[in-house]
Design a protein around this motif. Structure first.
Motif, short mmCIF file in Angstrom:
data_model
loop_
_atom_site.label_atom_id
_atom_site.label_comp_id
_atom_site.label_asym_id
_atom_site.label_seq_id
_atom_site.Cartn_x
_atom_site.Cartn_y
_atom_site.Cartn_z
N GLN A 80 30.42 9.50 17.66
CA GLN A 80 29.67 9.26 19.03
C GLN A 80 29.50 7.86 19.45
OE1 GLN A 80 26.78 12.22 20.53
NE2 GLN A 80 26.64 12.80 18.19
N PRO A 81 30.83 7.18 19.63
CA PRO A 81 30.74 5.69 19.38
C PRO A 81 29.95 5.15 20.61
CG PRO A 81 32.83 6.26 19.99
CD PRO A 81 32.17 7.81 19.46
N ARG A 82 30.10 5.66 21.91
CA ARG A 82 29.07 5.16 23.03
C ARG A 82 27.87 5.14 22.61
NH1 ARG A 82 25.93 6.33 26.47
NH2 ARG A 82 25.91 8.39 26.07
N ILE A 83 27.30 6.33 22.39
CA ILE A 83 25.76 6.43 22.16
C ILE A 83 25.20 5.30 20.84
CG2 ILE A 83 23.96 7.83 21.36
CD1 ILE A 83 25.48 10.24 22.80
N ALA A 84 26.06 5.42 19.90
CA ALA A 84 25.71 4.74 18.85
C ALA A 84 25.93 3.20 19.15
CB ALA A 84 26.94 4.71 17.66
N GLN A 85 26.71 2.67 19.70
CA GLN A 85 26.84 1.34 20.26
C GLN A 85 25.44 0.98 21.31
OE1 GLN A 85 30.37 -0.03 22.38
NE2 GLN A 85 29.66 -2.10 22.81
N SER A 86 25.09 2.04 22.18
CA SER A 86 24.00 1.82 22.97
C SER A 86 22.71 1.71 22.04
CB SER A 86 24.17 2.98 24.09
OG SER A 86 23.09 2.85 25.00
N ILE A 87 22.66 2.77 21.25
CA ILE A 87 21.14 2.42 20.52
C ILE A 87 21.37 1.50 19.71
CG2 ILE A 87 20.00 3.83 18.64
CD1 ILE A 87 21.03 6.29 19.64
N ASP A 88 22.40 0.68 19.26
CA ASP A 88 22.50 -0.23 18.55
C ASP A 88 21.91 -1.60 19.24
OD1 ASP A 88 23.20 -1.97 15.87
OD2 ASP A 88 24.97 -2.61 17.31
N GLU A 89 22.73 -1.53 20.55
CA GLU A 89 22.37 -2.93 21.13
C GLU A 89 20.68 -2.69 21.78
OE1 GLU A 89 24.96 -2.39 24.43
OE2 GLU A 89 26.93 -3.16 23.23
N HIS A 90 20.27 -1.41 22.11
CA HIS A 90 19.05 -1.30 22.50
C HIS A 90 17.87 -1.86 21.38
CE1 HIS A 90 16.34 -0.25 25.80
NE2 HIS A 90 15.62 0.44 24.86
N CYS A 91 18.14 -1.48 20.12
CA CYS A 91 17.40 -1.96 18.94
C CYS A 91 17.61 -3.34 18.79
CB CYS A 91 17.97 -1.30 17.75
SG CYS A 91 17.65 0.52 17.66
N LYS A 92 18.56 -3.89 18.88
CA LYS A 92 18.64 -5.41 18.75
C LYS A 92 17.94 -6.30 19.51
CE LYS A 92 23.10 -5.36 15.93
NZ LYS A 92 24.52 -5.49 16.28
N GLN A 93 18.23 -5.53 20.93
CA GLN A 93 17.31 -6.40 22.14
C GLN A 93 15.73 -6.24 21.77
OE1 GLN A 93 17.80 -4.41 25.63
NE2 GLN A 93 17.01 -6.14 26.94
N LYS A 94 15.23 -5.18 21.21
CA LYS A 94 13.82 -5.11 21.18
C LYS A 94 13.49 -5.54 19.44
CE LYS A 94 13.19 -3.55 25.13
NZ LYS A 94 12.32 -3.94 26.01
N GLU A 95 14.30 -6.06 18.72
CA GLU A 95 14.17 -6.26 17.44
C GLU A 95 13.65 -5.58 16.61
OE1 GLU A 95 12.09 -10.13 17.79
OE2 GLU A 95 14.01 -10.94 18.32
N VAL A 96 14.33 -4.35 16.47
CA VAL A 96 13.70 -3.16 15.61
C VAL A 96 14.97 -2.63 15.09
CG1 VAL A 96 11.67 -2.49 17.07
CG2 VAL A 96 13.68 -1.30 17.27
N ALA A 97 14.59 -1.66 13.82
CA ALA A 97 15.84 -1.11 13.07
C ALA A 97 15.79 0.41 13.20
CB ALA A 97 15.70 -1.71 11.76
N CYS A 98 16.67 1.15 13.06
CA CYS A 98 16.64 2.64 13.35
C CYS A 98 17.59 3.23 12.26
CB CYS A 98 17.06 2.90 14.64
SG CYS A 98 17.64 4.67 14.97
N ILE A 99 17.35 4.43 11.65
CA ILE A 99 18.29 4.80 10.81
C ILE A 99 17.87 6.34 10.88
CG2 ILE A 99 16.79 4.72 8.77
CD1 ILE A 99 19.21 4.33 7.19
N GLY A 100 19.21 7.47 10.72
CA GLY A 100 19.04 8.71 10.56
C GLY A 100 19.42 9.29 8.97
#
Length: 329
Positions: A111-131
């Motif tokens: 799901q590359p679109r969603i992955a990229q969108s979440i990645d960009e959002h996390c970087k913008q807010k300076e947080v990390a996310c993992i499943g």
């Protein structure tokens, strides 16, 4: 001290709450679940231990702990598409995320679109996310990747996870179709499966720097040969005991990654086996297998320290400091 908000207080969320409370250096400061039967109840009481003085909120917006928390532990759904907005809402509060969402474990190819969108959002807010979790997240992807560290070269990775579903929670047995007739199974086939096997193939491929041109997955029911009793009822002879799923990753026409997942009530030889073909070739076997409910909750707790130390963005288990049990912080 890592301060945590627990989102989702179903069976796994309640187990997670118990594991979080017992660990020195971690403090639950909030709980969120939209279920009207849970809203207002104390997180600790719902999870089966002492009153924590933390009432469950129906939404994150109504949770008073968002300003004091460091991390959100999310155990809600397996679908990344359904979870995307929830992740972004948590990110907007400036919270790191550790989630049991299987499709979040390695979504870059699936799901590359969603992955990229979440990645960009996390970087913008300076947080990390993992499943992460026991599988996907460890037994069938991260662990075999680590085991290849001792190899001069590797030509194939094969992993087999075979488990008796009787000790597992009822939602897990439901997820693998235990107790259904063959016709009921076929009618619900699109809803019955272990989620995350394809993501595990891609995580191993990513670790090995193998460009996979094709990943195929198939699933078939396992039928009982005798009547089998479980805590939620009896599975009649000839009905579905569980599932067998196989995912294969290819380089050209060559099958280089094979993942076999088998979960059913009544299995006698539970085990987790990893076979590496290369120099050297070897097999690692965990007799009896690892209990998935315990292990998933444990690795979520143990990953908290790693995610708070990670650089901003959407991470996989390959990107963070290797989680390990810690007695305190």
């Amino acid at each position: 001290m890592i301060k945590v908000i627990q989102l989702g207080l179903g069976p796994i969320g309640q187990r997670l709450a118990r594991y979080l409370v017992e660990r020195d250096g971690i403090q639950i400061v909030g709980g969120v679940d939209p279920d009207p039967k849970k809203v207002g109840k104390d997180v600790g009481i719902l999870a089966g231990f002492e009153d924590l003085g933390i009432p469950i909120s129906p939404t994150l917006e109504e949770c008073s702990a968002t300003d004091s928390a460091d991390v959100a532990v999310i155990s809600t759904v397996s679908s990344l598409q359904k979870m995307e907005s929830q992740i972004k809402e948590v990110v907007d509060y400036g919270l790191d995320i550790v989630s049991t969402c299987e499709e979040l474990s390695h979504p870059w190819q699936t799901q590359p679109r969603i992955a990229q969108s979440i990645d960009e959002h996390c970087k913008q807010k300076e947080v990390a996310c993992i499943g992460t979790g026991v599988n996907p997240g460890f037994l069938m992807d991260y662990l075999p990747s680590v085991l290849t560290s001792v190899c001069r070269e590797v030509s194939q990775v094969k992993v087999e996870r075979v488990q008796d579903a009787r000790p597992r929670r009822k939602p897990f047995r439901d997820k693998i179709g235990a107790g259904l007739t063959k016709s009921e199974f076929e009618a619900k086939r699109d809803k019955i499966r272990h989620v995350g096997l394809t993501e595990s193939v891609y995580l191993i491929g990513d670790a090995m720097n193998w460009e996979l041109n094709n990943v195929r997955e198939k699933m078939m029911p396992i039928l009982t040969e005798t009547h089998i009793k479980t805590e939620s009822g009896t599975v009649a002879k000839g009905d579905v005991a569980g599932v067998r799923q196989i995912a294969r990753g290819y380089q050209g026409d060559e099958e280089v990654i094979t993942l076999i997942f088998e979960a059913a009530v009544g299995i006698e030889d539970s085990h987790d086996s990893i076979q590496i073909t290369g120099t050297p070739s070897f097999t690692s076997n965990i007799a009896g297998g690892i209990n998935g409910d315990i292990a998933t909750s444990a690795i979520i707790v143990n990953a908290l320290q790693s995610i708070t130390q990670a650089a901003p963005g959407l991470k996989t288990m390959l990107d963070i400091h290797a989680p390990a049990y810690f007695s305190n912080l």
